[in-house]
Scaffold this motif. Sequence first.
Motif, short mmCIF file in Angstrom:
data_model
loop_
_atom_site.label_atom_id
_atom_site.label_comp_id
_atom_site.label_asym_id
_atom_site.label_seq_id
_atom_site.Cartn_x
_atom_site.Cartn_y
_atom_site.Cartn_z
N THR A 290 -7.14 -33.61 -17.87
CA THR A 290 -8.50 -33.20 -18.23
C THR A 290 -9.49 -34.35 -18.07
O THR A 290 -10.65 -34.13 -17.67
CB THR A 290 -8.53 -32.68 -19.67
OG1 THR A 290 -8.01 -33.68 -20.56
CG2 THR A 290 -7.69 -31.42 -19.80
N ILE A 312 -3.20 -23.19 -22.88
CA ILE A 312 -4.66 -23.21 -23.07
C ILE A 312 -5.03 -23.31 -24.55
O ILE A 312 -5.89 -24.11 -24.94
CB ILE A 312 -5.29 -21.96 -22.43
CG1 ILE A 312 -5.18 -22.04 -20.91
CG2 ILE A 312 -6.75 -21.79 -22.86
CD1 ILE A 312 -5.65 -20.80 -20.19
N LYS A 316 -6.82 -26.47 -26.37
CA LYS A 316 -8.14 -26.28 -26.99
C LYS A 316 -8.14 -26.81 -28.41
O LYS A 316 -9.16 -27.33 -28.90
CB LYS A 316 -8.51 -24.80 -26.97
CG LYS A 316 -9.90 -24.50 -27.52
CD LYS A 316 -10.27 -23.03 -27.33
CE LYS A 316 -10.52 -22.75 -25.85
NZ LYS A 316 -11.06 -21.36 -25.64
N ASP A 321 -10.73 -28.15 -23.22
CA ASP A 321 -11.03 -26.78 -22.81
C ASP A 321 -10.60 -26.58 -21.37
O ASP A 321 -11.34 -26.86 -20.42
CB ASP A 321 -12.53 -26.49 -22.97
CG ASP A 321 -12.84 -25.00 -22.87
OD1 ASP A 321 -11.99 -24.26 -22.33
OD2 ASP A 321 -13.91 -24.59 -23.33
N GLU A 323 -9.86 -23.75 -19.80
CA GLU A 323 -10.49 -22.62 -19.13
C GLU A 323 -11.83 -23.00 -18.52
O GLU A 323 -12.17 -22.54 -17.42
CB GLU A 323 -10.68 -21.47 -20.13
CG GLU A 323 -9.38 -20.77 -20.50
CD GLU A 323 -9.59 -19.61 -21.44
OE1 GLU A 323 -9.07 -18.51 -21.16
OE2 GLU A 323 -10.28 -19.81 -22.47
N GLU A 324 -12.58 -23.82 -19.19
CA GLU A 324 -13.86 -24.27 -18.64
C GLU A 324 -13.65 -25.09 -17.38
O GLU A 324 -14.38 -24.93 -16.39
CB GLU A 324 -14.61 -25.09 -19.68
CG GLU A 324 -15.96 -25.63 -19.18
CD GLU A 324 -16.65 -26.53 -20.18
OE1 GLU A 324 -17.69 -27.12 -19.83
OE2 GLU A 324 -16.14 -26.66 -21.32
#
Length: 505
Positions: A290, A312, A316, A321, A323-324
């Motif tokens: 990330t 996910i 989170k 995040d 998904e973002e």
Amino acid sequence: MPGEPTDISTGNIELDEILRGGLTANRIYLLDGHPGAGKTTLGMQFLLDGIRKGETGLYVSLSETRTELEGIAKSHGWTLEGLHIHELVDPTDSLQADSQYTMFHPSEVELGETTRHMLAQVEKINPRRVVLDSLSELRLLAQSALRYRRQILALKHFFVGRDCTAIFLDDKTSPDHDLQLQSIAHGVISLDRLPADFGDERRRLRVVKYRGRSFVGGWHDFDIQRGGMKIYPRITTHYPPRPREHLASLLSGNASLDALLGKGIEPGTSTLMLGPAGAGKSSCSTLFATTACRRGERAVIFAFDESRQTLILRSKGLGMDLEELESQGLLEIRQVNPGEVSPGQFANMVRTSVQSKPDEKRVSVVVIDSLNGYLSAMPEERFLQIQMHELLNYLGNCGIATFLVVAQHGMLGTAMQTPVDASYLADSVILFRYFEAAGEIRQAISVVKKRDGSHERTIREFRMTDGKIIVGEPLINFHGILAGTPIFTGDKDNLLDEQGIDAKP
């Protein structure tokens, strides 16, 4: 140079890559494999590729009818329009009494008639590509090895002299695998189908022989899908390395963790995350992925053990995040089912995922979570290190940092075991452990190996809480770390406090 033989495509891009350019034109090739291995499918791909290029193709069938061949083509979404199909067995006469001895009591007349009909059809059509299916029928008709070899030699000279490339199919019904036939052919490709104790069967391909040409040796996994044969070429070291001088070190975004690693991870290196279940290996690997995405680079996570949704949600909860990042095209999560994927297929998944398109950012981080799941996809454990070595070399040449997660069996003490020793393959090894202090079970992290630079040799406390990944100060009062049971004997004030901790997520 005039007079030199040209290359033609097999109709399969991956097989052309394995053959380093395709087939030498105007030669005879042998494609063998047990029934159901995919010989007919590959033979059709070869002929249909020629039709698309305006070349005449002929399929000579001694065992399957036109209706059966059309059914196979339809299952792949193909049409045989423009392809000449010649059946040498007439189904209308096959049950007549006078013809029953044809297969069971072959004679000189029957072999000669079969050959004469086939050659007459070739002379009539004058094809550039021919597939003969299959040689087992001719072997039965010939009855003796000498007659059979002479017949194949005569066919070889006939086809080569007609500016024609022919592929002979053989189903390996001969007890000695017909090595004499392999000696006659210009090239030999062998197909294999291995049953699995669990999950899908494994199909693989090997180039046994190719006169005057180099090729990618060894077994290559493949699947038969709608649209033809999908081959996964074995990753080799012939891929040229990419320049990495301009690539900066990869940071996790956690100052204490980066300090422990000696200012981060170098591009093109591999890092082994080793420890018991739940110690934080996957979370730490995801942190590197990330952070790379936030720098505008791309990352790929191959999840063997946990579902995409679980990954996910867990991430989170730690302030990541996923998904973002996926919606921005910076992160790709690939769910892998060990029971349905072969090692070659997985290597191909990795290679296609890291190959950046012109309008995409480069991939800088790959996470394989976990090596235990990858091991489950291997039919034979002793080959895992070789497969993984080739894959890590390829990713290293691409300048990609790879994180390998390995879960040790057991939780504490000497009972912990590693399913496979991959530490010698990795450039860095990060060790996660549980330890006991003041009546609590806590986690510790340390770097025990780093080939490409200096690193801290301290043991730090590690915690995942309140949406953060926290790495504490060095804990100097430890013993039993190498025995697998680290015990903290210092002051409790030196441990991470639940309150007022300033750490980056």
